[in-house]
Scaffold this motif. Structure first.
Motif, PDB file in Angstrom:
ATOM      1  N   ALA A  25      10.900  -2.363  -2.466  1.00  0.00           N
ATOM      2  CA  ALA A  25       9.444  -2.196  -2.362  1.00  0.00           C
ATOM      3  C   ALA A  25       8.989  -2.403  -0.919  1.00  0.00           C
ATOM      4  CB  ALA A  25       8.739  -3.166  -3.291  1.00  0.00           C
ATOM      5  N   LEU A  26       9.510  -3.446  -0.270  1.00  0.00           N
ATOM      6  CA  LEU A  26       9.149  -3.689   1.128  1.00  0.00           C
ATOM      7  C   LEU A  26       9.522  -2.504   2.012  1.00  0.00           C
ATOM      8  CD1 LEU A  26      10.053  -7.453   1.773  1.00  0.00           C
ATOM      9  CD2 LEU A  26       7.813  -6.369   2.088  1.00  0.00           C
ATOM     10  N   HIS A  27      10.721  -1.963   1.768  1.00  0.00           N
ATOM     11  CA  HIS A  27      11.170  -0.819   2.572  1.00  0.00           C
ATOM     12  C   HIS A  27      10.208   0.360   2.402  1.00  0.00           C
ATOM     13  CE1 HIS A  27      14.198   1.681   4.633  1.00  0.00           C
ATOM     14  NE2 HIS A  27      13.823   2.627   3.782  1.00  0.00           N
ATOM     15  N   PHE A  71       1.098  12.941   2.166  1.00  0.00           N
ATOM     16  CA  PHE A  71       1.613  13.034   0.804  1.00  0.00           C
ATOM     17  C   PHE A  71       2.866  12.161   0.655  1.00  0.00           C
ATOM     18  CE2 PHE A  71      -0.918  16.954   0.406  1.00  0.00           C
ATOM     19  CZ  PHE A  71      -1.422  16.789  -0.875  1.00  0.00           C
ATOM     20  N   LEU A  72       3.731  12.187   1.672  1.00  0.00           N
ATOM     21  CA  LEU A  72       4.919  11.336   1.642  1.00  0.00           C
ATOM     22  C   LEU A  72       4.516   9.865   1.638  1.00  0.00           C
ATOM     23  CD1 LEU A  72       7.951  10.764   1.852  1.00  0.00           C
ATOM     24  CD2 LEU A  72       7.779  11.148   4.331  1.00  0.00           C
ATOM     25  N   ALA A  73       3.562   9.517   2.480  1.00  0.00           N
ATOM     26  CA  ALA A  73       3.129   8.117   2.537  1.00  0.00           C
ATOM     27  C   ALA A  73       2.524   7.670   1.218  1.00  0.00           C
ATOM     28  CB  ALA A  73       2.124   7.935   3.678  1.00  0.00           C
ATOM     29  N   ASP A  74       1.704   8.529   0.595  1.00  0.00           N
ATOM     30  CA  ASP A  74       1.104   8.179  -0.699  1.00  0.00           C
ATOM     31  C   ASP A  74       2.190   7.931  -1.745  1.00  0.00           C
ATOM     32  OD1 ASP A  74      -1.368   8.480   0.436  1.00  0.00           O
ATOM     33  OD2 ASP A  74      -1.761  10.456  -0.448  1.00  0.00           O
ATOM     34  N   ALA A  75       3.204   8.818  -1.762  1.00  0.00           N
ATOM     35  CA  ALA A  75       4.287   8.659  -2.736  1.00  0.00           C
ATOM     36  C   ALA A  75       5.079   7.385  -2.463  1.00  0.00           C
ATOM     37  CB  ALA A  75       5.194   9.884  -2.698  1.00  0.00           C
ATOM     38  N   LEU A  76       5.339   7.082  -1.180  1.00  0.00           N
ATOM     39  CA  LEU A  76       6.067   5.860  -0.826  1.00  0.00           C
ATOM     40  C   LEU A  76       5.276   4.616  -1.218  1.00  0.00           C
ATOM     41  CD1 LEU A  76       7.408   6.965   2.656  1.00  0.00           C
ATOM     42  CD2 LEU A  76       8.846   6.220   0.741  1.00  0.00           C
ATOM     43  N   ARG A  77       3.965   4.667  -0.974  1.00  0.00           N
ATOM     44  CA  ARG A  77       3.124   3.520  -1.327  1.00  0.00           C
ATOM     45  C   ARG A  77       3.228   3.230  -2.834  1.00  0.00           C
ATOM     46  NH1 ARG A  77      -1.929   0.656  -1.361  1.00  0.00           N
ATOM     47  NH2 ARG A  77      -1.627  -0.489  -3.317  1.00  0.00           N
ATOM     48  N   ALA A 125       5.667   3.724   4.476  1.00  0.00           N
ATOM     49  CA  ALA A 125       4.331   4.287   4.230  1.00  0.00           C
ATOM     50  C   ALA A 125       3.343   3.798   5.282  1.00  0.00           C
ATOM     51  CB  ALA A 125       3.856   3.914   2.830  1.00  0.00           C
ATOM     52  N   ARG A 126       3.395   2.490   5.583  1.00  0.00           N
ATOM     53  CA  ARG A 126       2.492   1.939   6.597  1.00  0.00           C
ATOM     54  C   ARG A 126       2.680   2.622   7.947  1.00  0.00           C
ATOM     55  NH1 ARG A 126       4.195  -3.724   8.714  1.00  0.00           N
ATOM     56  NH2 ARG A 126       5.816  -2.281   9.435  1.00  0.00           N
ATOM     57  N   ASP A 127       3.949   2.834   8.329  1.00  0.00           N
ATOM     58  CA  ASP A 127       4.217   3.451   9.627  1.00  0.00           C
ATOM     59  C   ASP A 127       3.661   4.877   9.694  1.00  0.00           C
ATOM     60  OD1 ASP A 127       5.444   1.108  10.343  1.00  0.00           O
ATOM     61  OD2 ASP A 127       7.493   1.862  10.040  1.00  0.00           O
ATOM     62  N   ILE A 128       3.745   5.605   8.562  1.00  0.00           N
ATOM     63  CA  ILE A 128       3.197   6.971   8.545  1.00  0.00           C
ATOM     64  C   ILE A 128       1.676   6.917   8.665  1.00  0.00           C
ATOM     65  CG2 ILE A 128       2.906   9.067   7.165  1.00  0.00           C
ATOM     66  CD1 ILE A 128       5.660   8.462   5.925  1.00  0.00           C
ATOM     67  N   TYR A 129       1.036   6.034   7.887  1.00  0.00           N
ATOM     68  CA  TYR A 129      -0.421   5.906   7.971  1.00  0.00           C
ATOM     69  C   TYR A 129      -0.855   5.501   9.388  1.00  0.00           C
ATOM     70  CZ  TYR A 129      -0.805   6.074   2.843  1.00  0.00           C
ATOM     71  OH  TYR A 129      -0.776   6.451   1.529  1.00  0.00           O
ATOM     72  N   LEU A 130      -0.067   4.619   9.993  1.00  0.00           N
ATOM     73  CA  LEU A 130      -0.382   4.180  11.347  1.00  0.00           C
ATOM     74  C   LEU A 130      -0.314   5.357  12.328  1.00  0.00           C
ATOM     75  CD1 LEU A 130      -1.024   1.665  13.085  1.00  0.00           C
ATOM     76  CD2 LEU A 130       1.458   1.378  13.421  1.00  0.00           C
ATOM     77  N   SER A 131       0.681   6.237  12.125  1.00  0.00           N
ATOM     78  CA  SER A 131       0.865   7.363  13.055  1.00  0.00           C
ATOM     79  C   SER A 131      -0.266   8.378  12.967  1.00  0.00           C
ATOM     80  CB  SER A 131       2.204   8.066  12.776  1.00  0.00           C
ATOM     81  OG  SER A 131       2.146   8.767  11.543  1.00  0.00           O
ATOM     82  N   GLY A 161      -3.441   7.439  11.968  1.00  0.00           N
ATOM     83  CA  GLY A 161      -4.703   6.747  12.185  1.00  0.00           C
ATOM     84  C   GLY A 161      -5.469   6.378  10.937  1.00  0.00           C
ATOM     85  N   HIS A 162      -4.786   6.177   9.814  1.00  0.00           N
ATOM     86  CA  HIS A 162      -5.432   5.773   8.568  1.00  0.00           C
ATOM     87  C   HIS A 162      -5.521   4.242   8.529  1.00  0.00           C
ATOM     88  CE1 HIS A 162      -4.876   9.672   6.013  1.00  0.00           C
ATOM     89  NE2 HIS A 162      -5.448   9.878   7.173  1.00  0.00           N
ATOM     90  N   ALA A 163      -6.448   3.674   9.306  1.00  0.00           N
ATOM     91  CA  ALA A 163      -6.520   2.220   9.467  1.00  0.00           C
ATOM     92  C   ALA A 163      -6.724   1.470   8.151  1.00  0.00           C
ATOM     93  CB  ALA A 163      -7.634   1.877  10.464  1.00  0.00           C
ATOM     94  N   PRO A 164      -7.617   1.900   7.249  1.00  0.00           N
ATOM     95  CA  PRO A 164      -7.803   1.131   5.999  1.00  0.00           C
ATOM     96  C   PRO A 164      -6.513   1.028   5.192  1.00  0.00           C
ATOM     97  CG  PRO A 164      -9.603   2.691   6.310  1.00  0.00           C
ATOM     98  CD  PRO A 164      -8.582   3.028   7.332  1.00  0.00           C
ATOM     99  N   ARG A 165      -5.749   2.112   5.149  1.00  0.00           N
ATOM    100  CA  ARG A 165      -4.511   2.072   4.369  1.00  0.00           C
ATOM    101  C   ARG A 165      -3.457   1.212   5.071  1.00  0.00           C
ATOM    102  NH1 ARG A 165      -4.381   8.474   2.458  1.00  0.00           N
ATOM    103  NH2 ARG A 165      -6.225   8.331   1.120  1.00  0.00           N
ATOM    104  N   VAL A 166      -3.470   1.233   6.413  1.00  0.00           N
ATOM    105  CA  VAL A 166      -2.541   0.368   7.154  1.00  0.00           C
ATOM    106  C   VAL A 166      -2.851  -1.096   6.859  1.00  0.00           C
ATOM    107  CG1 VAL A 166      -1.833  -0.374   9.453  1.00  0.00           C
ATOM    108  CG2 VAL A 166      -2.138   2.062   8.970  1.00  0.00           C
ATOM    109  N   ALA A 167      -4.132  -1.447   6.890  1.00  0.00           N
ATOM    110  CA  ALA A 167      -4.520  -2.839   6.629  1.00  0.00           C
ATOM    111  C   ALA A 167      -4.139  -3.253   5.207  1.00  0.00           C
ATOM    112  CB  ALA A 167      -6.022  -3.005   6.845  1.00  0.00           C
ATOM    113  N   GLU A 168      -4.359  -2.364   4.261  1.00  0.00           N
ATOM    114  CA  GLU A 168      -4.035  -2.662   2.863  1.00  0.00           C
ATOM    115  C   GLU A 168      -2.544  -2.912   2.686  1.00  0.00           C
ATOM    116  OE1 GLU A 168      -4.135  -0.215  -1.352  1.00  0.00           O
ATOM    117  OE2 GLU A 168      -5.550   0.327   0.240  1.00  0.00           O
ATOM    118  N   LEU A 169      -1.718  -2.074   3.324  1.00  0.00           N
ATOM    119  CA  LEU A 169      -0.273  -2.234   3.192  1.00  0.00           C
ATOM    120  C   LEU A 169       0.230  -3.457   3.939  1.00  0.00           C
ATOM    121  CD1 LEU A 169       0.861   1.466   3.287  1.00  0.00           C
ATOM    122  CD2 LEU A 169       1.456  -0.190   1.539  1.00  0.00           C
TER     123      LEU A 169
END
Length: 1005
Positions: free
Chosen positions: A967-969, A947-953, A974-980, A982-990
């Motif tokens: 925005a970069l920050h 939920f935090l990652a979605d809001a940050l994105r 968000a990417r780091d949370i998705y990475l932790s 294992g949400h690979a599609p969202r990591v790639a998108e970010l």
């Protein structure tokens, strides 16, 4: 210039004035730093807090050095006159209300809330004159938007208070032009529109008043998809049915009338009544606190109720009443009285604050500008009643107490003594029959003398005579003489009351005495006739007859009828104390068997009613305490029964704990959970569970401890943020402890429930493998133990885990099973819950039509049960399903309103995120950033990673055109949370977004 007079302004631009000249603050960040220090005046602001306030999580490496430079610049501008000191942790700026405009504004508005209406207007006008534009108008910092919004909200509230006060003073014609502009400038402020409609109506412009209402309706419907609230609708209805020459409807439709019935045979007290009439009569001045004090039984309550009824016509805002039980071992808590008063004033149960101070603030805000009489009976001391005193000068509080209450500054006091001879004789004649008193004047005088002319004793003596019409007066006089040693001390304290009660007690017969003694052992505010049947072991009809005999003898008071159709009764506090003494002296046992019979009766009915309330599908876990079957009509509404018996049930639970009957206590508390849940009564739920949990732990009762901890875990997870690692960390710790307890007693269904909570918490932390294992364990345990409700819950938990890990097909399979089982159980509320998650899944999968169909069905069910808490998730998912369409804003706004009103931090964070997405879709980037920044702050407290990652994105998307660095920050976090997780599609998108943004910012591009 150390001797210069320093003034600050932030209600407009940020300004520093020395004497009568403005100092120069050349940079926006200087003004931002000064503004932040002023908002926290007289408190240390840490460097980290300042950094977060200015840069919002995107601070440069040089932030600390920049801040030091900014502080130095502010000090230079102040030329040595500022009280700005450096502390170990940060900086401290001293300022008082004579120096800082926002502090002056707050002080003036606070004084206005407690002032008479004629004094309120100039105070509010002075406060509003301090504003010179939007707050912090020329400051630049991450905190500014939220602070500006908060201060602006306070200004608008003051405007609303001002216009309502002007209207109350009859200045409707004068305020119409300004009020019209204000309402159109702030079209979502329904209070302004209601006041405008009333002002127009009172000007004789009924058509214009209704047109203003239509204008608001159109705006809310077109912009937000909403209907106006209850106050607006009631005002509109009153205008529609008002006569043409009517001065206009009242602004507040909820008028409490809680006074108990007046005393039909009220006697004497002419001098005191005259003083109270004068004290309670409004005279265009702040109204007082009036106290009536004296010994027990002297007639304080009778006099207060009579005086309140005489004055009631002068208080069109209504009358509030509470008995505070100050003479009992456990007086009523002020917070409980405030909750009752707020409900009587129209506040929804779930909107009542938990904190005592916040409750008192809400109570006084509701009373502001209204003329309300508050009667507080039997106060223990000043500390108990201070939170209950109105803050508004238009209200009056009438307080009775045995204590002197000398600590209430400015109170008007009536010290009540015993009756005069004439008053006592008159009361005795009214109760017993005047011809009997006149026929035997000497014997009547002896009775009054031996009663010490104490009103309660006189009334009880007269009642005994009335119930014995053949008795000569001399017979009672002789009986009282037998206890003359006690009667010599009648005026010294409670001894006279005890003697008077004894005379009635002796007249009711052995069966009545036995019942009275047994009933007195229960610490309930009132009780139904079926309790008498249970403790006396007699049929209901016989119990009713005995109770009516006790009423006739003034040992019981009639309290109406309960939800089952049975009569209700209550003891006077002194009568109960006397009867308990008789029980101790006359009963062969210690009363344990009596208490167990009564607890069993409450438990039998509570179990029966609890099974009829749809709830969250937890296992119904009962102890071994023997429940007593109480016959009640089949058509009794279980929710209404719990509502009617709630105060008694809460008292019985605590009494059972205190008596060591832990089996009864945890069982009864567990039966109440579904009622607490469906009506959102979270305050009582937590207090009761905490009390029983402590008792279970002290007694080593692990099953009861597990049941209480299970409910408390649910409460803490969704309603509180008080754990260092976030609410989900607390949920995990509590779920593991609950599982250990259930395992230690070998309770499989309870273990399944605990595993469900553990699965939720692990999913929130992103440990999906462990979460899936917990969900599968919950399913297996529920199946092994035929725990159907647990199966539905466990499959929903499994669906959440797989949905979080983006395995939507498996999640859908689990939800299909959950829906089937929930329908099989027949639990419509849980059917609505499963439909919510089906809506969530279909929205994620892009199946909008299927999502909306499921959510619409969920909403229909939840509104049938008035389940506002559960409704929020449905509204939020409907908003997401409709994005970017216009209905999304209306659903999200309604969800945010409910979430904030009912103190739901999880849903508040979610609603802010959805509103941010709505604003982003409409191209309102700055509004989107405000909403999303607030959402991110809350999600950090909640501890739910995705939920935090979605809001940050989404926050990064909103910041990109405004502040690429911010925005970069946000995207990187968000990417780091998705990475932790294992949400690979969202990591790639970010990663793609970040690369594109970095490339765009490079010099070569």
């Amino acid at each position: 210039m150390p001797g210069s007079r320093v003034r600050f302004r932030i209600l407009g631009g940020v300004e520093l004035w020395l004497d009568d000249a403005p100092a120069v603050l050349p940079r926006p960040r200087h003004r931002a730093v000064l503004g932040c220090l002023l908002l926290n005046a007289n408190r240390v602001v840490t460097v980290s807090a300042l950094t977060e306030a200015l840069w919002g999580g995107a601070a440069p490496a040089t932030a600390r050095n920049q801040l030091q430079a900014d502080i130095s610049a502010i000090r230079r501008a102040g030329r040595g006159a500022l009280e700005l000191t450096t502390r170990a942790a940060g900086y401290l700026l001293h300022a008082d209300e004579d120096q800082a405009d926002h502090l002056r504004f707050a002080a003036l508005t606070a004084r206005a809330r407690g002032a008479a209406v004629s004094e309120r207007v100039p105070l509010l006008r002075e406060a509003l004159a301090l504003w010179h534009g939007p707050a912090l108008a020329d400051a630049a910092g991450a905190y500014v938007a939220a602070a500006r919004l908060q201060l602006g909200e306070e200004r608008l509230s003051a405007c609303e208070d001002l216009y309502e006060a002007e209207l109350e003073l009859g200045r409707h014609r004068e305020i119409v032009p300004d009020l019209t502009r204000a309402a159109r400038d702030e079209p979502t402020r329904e209070r302004l529109w209601v006041t405008l409609m009333l002002a127009l109506h009172r000007c004789g412009r009924r058509a214009d008043a209704l047109a203003a209402g239509r204008e608001l309706r159109r705006f809310l419907a077109d912009e937000h998809g909403l209907e106006p609230g209850p106050a607006f609708q009631e005002t509109e209805r009153l205008i529609l049915r008002a006569d043409e020459d009517d001065a206009g409807p009242a602004a507040a439709p909820v008028v409490p009338a809680l006074l108990p019935p007046d005393i039909v045979d009220f006697t004497g007290r002419d001098a005191e009544i005259a003083r109270l009439d004068a004290a309670l009569a409004p005279a265009g001045r702040p109204l007082p606190v009036v106290t009536i004090t004296g010994m027990g039984g002297v007639g304080k309550t009778t006099l207060a109720v009579h005086a309140a009824h005489r004055a009631a016509g002068d208080y069109p805002g209504g009358q509030l009443y509470a008995t505070l039980r100050g003479t009992e071992a456990r007086p009523v808590e002020p917070g409980d009285v405030l909750a009752r008063f707020l409900r009587a004033l129209g506040v929804d149960e779930r909107a009542i604050p938990i904190d005592l101070t916040e409750r008192a603030d809400a109570y006084r805000s509701r009373l502001a500008g209204r003329r309300v009489l508050v009667l507080l009976d039997d106060a223990a001391d000043e500390a108990q009643i201070r939170p209950l005193l109105p803050g508004d000068g238009s209200c009056v509080a009438l307080v009775t107490s045995r204590a002197g209450l000398d600590g209430l500054a400015g109170a008007r006091r009536v010290q009540l003594g015993v009756f005069s001879d004439d008053e006592a004789a008159s009361l005795l004649g009214r109760v017993a029959a005047p011809q009997r008193v006149a026929r035997e004047p000497a014997e009547s005088a002896t009775i009054l003398r031996l009663c010490g002319r104490l009103p309660l004793a006189v009334r009880i003596a007269g009642a005994r005579l009335r119930s014995r019409p053949a008795w000569p007066m001399s017979r009672l006089a002789t009986a009282l003489q037998n206890e003359q040693r006690r009667l010599d001390h009648l005026v010294a304290g409670d001894l006279a009351v005890r003697t008077s009660i004894a005379s009635s007690y002796r007249a009711i017969g052995a069966a009545g005495q036995l019942l009275a003694r047994r009933l007195s052992l229960f610490t309930v505010p009132d009780f139904p006739s079926w309790l008498a049947s249970a403790v006396a072991g007699v049929p209901a009809a016989e119990a009713e007859d005995l109770l009516e005999r006790l009423v006739d003898a003034h040992l019981l008071l009639d309290a109406g009828t309960d939800a089952t159709g049975a009569g209700r009764y209550r003891f006077h506090d002194l009568v109960r104390l006397y009867l308990r003494e008789r029980a101790q002296a006359e009963e062969p046992s210690d009363g344990t068997d009596v208490l167990r019979a009564g607890f069993g009766a409450y438990l039998g009915l509570a179990r029966r009613m609890a099974t009829l309330i749809p709830g969250p599908c937890y296992a119904a876990i009962h102890g071994t305490f023997p429940a007593v079957t109480v016959p009640v009509p089949d058509e009794v509404d279980p929710i209404e029964w719990f509502a009617a018996e709630r105060l008694a049930l809460l008292a019985v639970v605590r009494h059972a704990c205190d008596a060591g009957e832990i089996e009864a206590a945890f069982d009864l508390a567990g039966c109440m959970e579904k009622h607490f849940d469906i009506r959102g009564i979270y305050i009582d739920w937590r207090a009761t569970s905490d009390y029983v949990l402590a008792a279970c732990r002290a007694a080593g009762h692990r099953l009861g401890e597990a049941v209480m901890l299970r409910g408390l875990t649910e409460l803490a997870a969704w309603h509180e943020v008080d754990h260092p690692g976030g609410a989900m960390d607390r949920m995990l710790a509590d779920a593991e402890q609950t599982a250990e307890l259930f395992e230690s007693v070998g309770h499989g269904p309870g273990l399944s429930d605990a595993a469900v909570m553990k699965a939720w918490a692990l999913a929130a932390k992103g440990t999906y493998g462990e979460a899936a294992e917990a969900a599968e364990l919950a399913i297996r345990l529920a199946e092994e133990h035929d725990h159907l409700g647990g199966q539905a819950r466990a499959h929903v938990a499994a669906a959440v885990v797989h949905g979080e890990s983006l395995d939507l097909a498996v999640a859908e399979d689990h939800l299909t099973v959950a829906l089937r089982v929930a329908r099989e159980v027949g639990n419509q509320r849980y059917v609505a819950t499963v439909l919510q998650f089906i809506g969530v899944l279909n929205t994620r999968a892009g199946r909008t039509g299927a999502a909306i169909a499921a959510l619409d069905e969920s909403l229909r069910v939840l509104r049938t049960y008035q389940d506002r808490y559960a409704e929020v998730l449905t509204l939020l998912t409907l908003a997401r399903a409709h994005l970017p369409g216009p209905p999304a804003r209306g659903y999200a706004t309604e969800a945010l309103t409910i979430a904030r009103e009912y103190n739901l931090p999880h849903h508040t964070a979610d609603a802010l995120g959805v509103l941010g997405a709505v604003e982003l879709a409409d191209g309102n980037h700055r509004r989107a950033v405000d909403h999303l920044s607030a959402s991110v702050r809350l999600w950090r407290q909640r501890g739910w990673g995705t939920f935090l990652a979605d809001a940050l994105r989404t926050l990064g998307d909103a910041q990109a055109p405004i502040s690429p660095a911010a925005a970069l920050h946000a995207w990187r976090e968000a990417r780091d949370i998705y990475l932790s997780v294992g949400h690979a599609p969202r990591v790639a998108e970010l990663n793609a977004l970040i690369s594109k943004q970095v490339a765009a910012a490079s010099p070569s591009s």
